[in-house]
Scaffold this motif. Sequence first.
Motif, PDB file in Angstrom:
ATOM      1  N   TRP A  16     -15.865   2.784  -7.954  1.00  0.00           N
ATOM      2  CA  TRP A  16     -14.446   2.477  -8.079  1.00  0.00           C
ATOM      3  C   TRP A  16     -13.742   2.531  -6.724  1.00  0.00           C
ATOM      4  O   TRP A  16     -13.038   1.611  -6.343  1.00  0.00           O
ATOM      5  CB  TRP A  16     -13.793   3.428  -9.067  1.00  0.00           C
ATOM      6  CG  TRP A  16     -12.294   3.406  -9.030  1.00  0.00           C
ATOM      7  CD1 TRP A  16     -11.451   4.389  -8.628  1.00  0.00           C
ATOM      8  CD2 TRP A  16     -11.443   2.294  -9.394  1.00  0.00           C
ATOM      9  NE1 TRP A  16     -10.141   3.993  -8.702  1.00  0.00           N
ATOM     10  CE2 TRP A  16     -10.115   2.706  -9.176  1.00  0.00           C
ATOM     11  CE3 TRP A  16     -11.691   1.009  -9.873  1.00  0.00           C
ATOM     12  CZ2 TRP A  16      -9.030   1.867  -9.425  1.00  0.00           C
ATOM     13  CZ3 TRP A  16     -10.611   0.178 -10.114  1.00  0.00           C
ATOM     14  CH2 TRP A  16      -9.292   0.599  -9.898  1.00  0.00           C
ATOM     15  N   ARG A  17     -13.976   3.599  -5.983  1.00  0.00           N
ATOM     16  CA  ARG A  17     -13.193   3.823  -4.770  1.00  0.00           C
ATOM     17  C   ARG A  17     -13.654   2.983  -3.580  1.00  0.00           C
ATOM     18  O   ARG A  17     -12.837   2.600  -2.744  1.00  0.00           O
ATOM     19  CB  ARG A  17     -13.224   5.312  -4.410  1.00  0.00           C
ATOM     20  CG  ARG A  17     -12.534   6.177  -5.451  1.00  0.00           C
ATOM     21  CD  ARG A  17     -12.520   7.635  -5.064  1.00  0.00           C
ATOM     22  NE  ARG A  17     -11.850   8.429  -6.080  1.00  0.00           N
ATOM     23  CZ  ARG A  17     -11.697   9.760  -6.007  1.00  0.00           C
ATOM     24  NH1 ARG A  17     -12.165  10.420  -4.970  1.00  0.00           N
ATOM     25  NH2 ARG A  17     -11.083  10.409  -6.979  1.00  0.00           N
TER      26      ARG A  17
ATOM     27  N   SER B  23      -7.889  -4.888  -5.198  1.00  0.00           N
ATOM     28  CA  SER B  23      -6.663  -4.831  -4.401  1.00  0.00           C
ATOM     29  C   SER B  23      -6.441  -6.151  -3.679  1.00  0.00           C
ATOM     30  O   SER B  23      -5.316  -6.669  -3.625  1.00  0.00           O
ATOM     31  CB  SER B  23      -6.730  -3.683  -3.393  1.00  0.00           C
ATOM     32  OG  SER B  23      -6.745  -2.428  -4.056  1.00  0.00           O
TER      33      SER B  23
ATOM     34  N   LEU C  58     -12.110  -1.026  -6.387  1.00  0.00           N
ATOM     35  CA  LEU C  58     -10.697  -0.929  -6.032  1.00  0.00           C
ATOM     36  C   LEU C  58     -10.370  -1.801  -4.826  1.00  0.00           C
ATOM     37  O   LEU C  58      -9.339  -2.481  -4.798  1.00  0.00           O
ATOM     38  CB  LEU C  58     -10.334   0.531  -5.739  1.00  0.00           C
ATOM     39  CG  LEU C  58      -8.898   0.778  -5.246  1.00  0.00           C
ATOM     40  CD1 LEU C  58      -7.881   0.280  -6.265  1.00  0.00           C
ATOM     41  CD2 LEU C  58      -8.677   2.267  -4.965  1.00  0.00           C
TER      42      LEU C  58
END
Length: 778
Positions: free
Chosen positions: A283-284, A292, A288
């Motif tokens: 995710w990070r 983004s 993401l």
Amino acid sequence: MNTPRWVYQKIAEELGVRESQVSAAVALLDDGSTVPFIARYRKEATGMLDDAQLRHLEERLRYLRELEERRNTILESIRDQGKLTDELEAQIMAADTKARLEDIYLPFKPKRRTKAQIAREAGLEPLADGLLTDPAQDPETTAQAFVTADVPDVQAALNGARAILVERFAEDADLIGDLRERMWSRGRLGSKVRPGAEEAGAKYADYFDFAEPFTKIPSHRALAMFRGEKEEILDLAVDPLTDEDAERPGPTAYELAIAHRFGIENRGRPGDTWLASCVRWAWRTRILVNLSLDLRMRVRQAAEEEAIRVFAGNLRDLLLAAPAGTRPTMGLDPAYRTGVKVAVVDATGKVVATTAIYPHKPQGQWNESLVTLEKLVREHGVELISIGNGTASRETDHLAGELIKLRPELKLTKVMVSEAGASVYSASSFASRELPELDVSLRGAVSIARRLQDPLAELVKIEPKSIGVGQYQHDLAEGALSRSLDAVVEDCVNAVGVDVNTASAPLLARVSGISNTLAENIVTHRENQGPFRARTALQEVPRLGQKAFEQCAGFLRIRGGAEPLDGSSVHPESYPLARRIAKAAGGDVQTLLGNERSLQGLRPADFVDETNGLPTVTDVINELKKPGRDPRPTFKTATFTEGVETVADLKPGMRLEGVVTNVAAFGAFVDVGVHQDGLVHISAMSHSYVKDPRDVVKPGDVVRVKVLEVDVPRNRVSLTLRLDDDLPATKDPSNSSARPRRANKAQQGSGQPKRPAPQGAMADALRRAGLQAPDSGA
């Protein structure tokens, strides 16, 4: 062009029309017909789709055909890899957006060697699969069996297995699609000032510490933030979490969604913690980041689409503004030191006199200038004075006003007009050909005079994006903006019609079916052979074939020619119908044109046959009643209040007449004759809720306004269209600007639209009046 049926079905669903209407319109477009021609002369074929529907159809057709082309490319690529299954092909065929298509293709997209690929080559995929399917295994113990020459230790094995799972999570099309939409509905775009950029970026102070939900951020604020980032004043960041999400301990909702998708949950088994760390890492570090970028692009695209819509709407209103008509006109291009350039054009727009006067500082030749203007007015029978609204415009307007007061017998009318784009026209190659004997500076005065006579005919000579009635036009996608503005110009020109014997080449080039080359050929033929006496004579123009004639004939007018119908919008293919209608009314076309009374009792249905349907018959009868009617409004001017010439002359509570100069997403700018346009904020436009300011006013509208606030030091004026509005409480002007605030919990959760306090938003936008800074969007 072969178009799949699903394209017709999709567009028909979006427009709320029948599939057969869409397929007929597509066939006509593919055959070379233009939108104005189809909307006006092929109503039976399309079931009366109007120009707005046809423009939407045209744009969506382009997108969906590109989507279909990309789909075929992807299918071919995966098929060549030997990985195309029936299930995968069905997924690809069902994708209805480019984003969805790329999500599906991502795992198969040729890419450089990734950490996951290296790990698979090292034989670590069984380790990743084993830990994912059986978390009861201890990761470190299980990884021992995978230590080899290529995998030096347990940690390297687990890192490789994690890379494989991260790639798998990040390339799951259904998961990514769900996370993207979840992030769009819950996330925010935020901005912070870069350290040390506060002073240089003062105009972006509203965005030094700001955030707003993706779904609520208006176009002008989003584009301001992106411009601030481009100018290295702001740092933008995507925040996927609401305040409630951020306060909740443990994994985020996004991490939980990833875990749920792959059956990962913490039940105290040896592998659960390791799998949770893989989810968090995926995710990070990857999902993401990618989402983004996707959502930043989505915000920008949505903002650009809205800005283009506003620009196009304003341009349409400006082009269709009321023409003053064929009246001798004087154009004044104001300036101080270099003088006011003067051009006089006759009723046809032909230049008959030019000069320069120097009424303002430093020369101060006020009386001499009045004498010069009076002489030109009397000599050429001038009726209108057109004054550009740039530098020294108010002083020049005062000069013209004094002439009118001193010489009332001249019966002059002065009008302030937008000079946006006049300098662009002056330096253009067309202006050089059209006015070769004039200096560049004088050409601007000619343009200012002509744009009062006929705004449409003059403004088509200027690149649409140079006319300056949009938000952030320099930041918008060039292709989309040009297509939209060109479509607006084309629709406006064809809605009004063009006199083929007086039109310029740029105006003719905007007529349905006429290219730039054909326009030049028409002008050359007219100059060499004399005026066209009939529409049929257009077929003598080199390279103007049958198809071009079909497309353009109905939009070209020939006044006083051999065929009376040539001065109307009746298409030559409908001349037999028009004569049949005239005969039924008891006369001929010549005597019945414009005779509404004789045509009043006719029933359109009585003239319907295999060739002409009811829409065409109705249009022909209406045109016979009012041949060549101009859809533009009647010309009228605003009267500026005497003695109100600067911002300092304004007082709260004053009621004034003004002209709307520009309309933005947050309100409208109004010229009340004080050099500085005032802002009517969207919240001060009506007592009822206003979604779009253009629903209330349009550029060129003459309106009555009330002054709410005046900030002389900052040159700001706040106005209202609601003449019964109370004046705001007196406050310190230095503290009059209420900035956009970070969206709070109540704003995020509320379904009600939130708008800044009128005076604050007015102050913010008025700081940028003249479209020089963020919210007004030059």
